[in-house]
Structures are given as C-alpha cells and as structure tokens.
Design a protein around this motif. Structure first.
Motif, PDB file in Angstrom:
ATOM      1  N   LYS A  99       1.046   3.949  -2.882  1.00  0.00           N
ATOM      2  CA  LYS A  99       0.628   5.435  -2.777  1.00  0.00           C
ATOM      3  C   LYS A  99       1.916   6.090  -3.291  1.00  0.00           C
TER       4      LYS A  99
ATOM      5  N   GLN B 193       0.834  -1.150   0.088  1.00  0.00           N
ATOM      6  CA  GLN B 193       0.173   0.060  -0.071  1.00  0.00           C
ATOM      7  C   GLN B 193       0.999   1.105   0.082  1.00  0.00           C
TER       8      GLN B 193
ATOM      9  N   THR C   5       1.321   6.164  -7.069  1.00  0.00           N
ATOM     10  CA  THR C   5       0.407   7.052  -7.477  1.00  0.00           C
ATOM     11  C   THR C   5       0.494   8.461  -7.287  1.00  0.00           C
ATOM     12  N   ASP C   6       1.212   8.823  -6.276  1.00  0.00           N
ATOM     13  CA  ASP C   6       1.612  10.401  -6.145  1.00  0.00           C
ATOM     14  C   ASP C   6       2.746  10.928  -7.000  1.00  0.00           C
TER      15      ASP C   6
END
Length: 171
Positions: free
Chosen positions: A79, A75, A82-83
C-alpha cells in the motif's frame, strides 16, 4: 549334592556372563560422538555448526513471523509503494490514460487443506463465485487429495475446469 546340577551350572554361567557384560559397559565411554568432541568441550560456534546439521538454528534476537503477520506487513508495504507510485505518476504523465491492467490474484495454498477450505480461500480472494461448483468440479477431476501446496496465480475469474487443473498440476 544337588539333584539339578544343570540348573545350578546354568545360573552360575549366567551370573558370570552378566558380570563380564557389566564390566564391558563400564569400560565403554557413555556418549561417543562421531567427531570425538563432547558437548561440554564445544565452544558455542562449534555447537551451532553441529546442531545445524539436523535442526534449524537461529539467533535469539531473530524475530519469527507468523503467516498472518507476514501477510499484513506485505500488504502494508504494498500500500505504501502504491501510494508513492500514484503520488509521483500524475506529475510524470498528467494526461496519459493508464494501460489496461489485468487483475492478478496470488493465493497461497497451505499443506493439508481440504477442498472446502481451499474453496473458501478462493472465494474470499475473488477467484471463484460459487464454492459448491468448485468442490464438485474438484471431485469430478479427482483432485481432493491432489491440490498442490504453494503459490497459485490467477487472472481474475476463471472457468472451473481450468482453475481446478491449475491447482492440481505442479507449477
């Protein structure tokens, strides 16, 4: 001399057979191995090869992760990626609208989970909204003991019969 000659003869023969068996046991090697090499004579590499036939052999410095640690690391990495992607995307396409993204939910069902635990897992993941309806549908299809272990992928909220069928069939 003795009245029970057969008894004394039997005891004597038993003692002789026992002594012979003890001598045979002493002659035989105590720990024969199939390869003919004892554990004391093996170097660490050969010992590792022999043990890897029956066991999972890992080095001392290899870190083993629990499922929770692995999930949190995945996760965190997701993240970060994705950022990065969102930070670079506006520069590439400043006014383009993002395509419609269907929400895929992946759930891992572990071994020996009962229906209520799977229902709770799916509820927390957002796949189902009613735990009792899921359990009753699972009972109706006879899938309490047929839930397949592994990763299951769902497209948002699904109707109960399709959801239960996808959980109890082999993928």
């Amino acid at each position: 001399m003795f009245k029970n000659r057969a008894l004394v003869t039997g005891i004597g023969v038993g003692i002789l057979v026992g002594a012979i068996l003890l001598q045979v046991m002493l002659i035989r090697p105590s720990n024969p191995s199939k390869s003919g090499i004892s554990l004391e004579e093996m170097d660490p590499q050969k010992l590792k090869e022999e043990a890897s036939k029956y066991y999972l052999v890992l080095e001392k410095n290899v870190k083993m992760y629990t499922q929770a640690e692995l999930d949190s690391a995945v996760q965190k990495k997701l993240k970060e990626e994705t950022d990065k992607l969102s930070a670079s995307k506006p520069q590439d396409q400043p006014k383009a609208s993002p395509p419609a993204v269907s929400s895929k939910i992946v759930v891992y069902v572990q071994q020996n989970l009962d229906a209520s635990t799977v229902a709770d897992l799916l509820f927390r993941a957002g796949v189902i909204s009613d735990r009792k309806a899921f359990i009753t549908e699972l009972d109706k299809q006879g899938g309490n003991t047929k839930i397949q272990v592994g990763y299951h992928e769902f497209e948002g909220k699904m109707d109960m019969p399709t959801l239960v069928t996808s959980l109890i069939t082999v993928q």
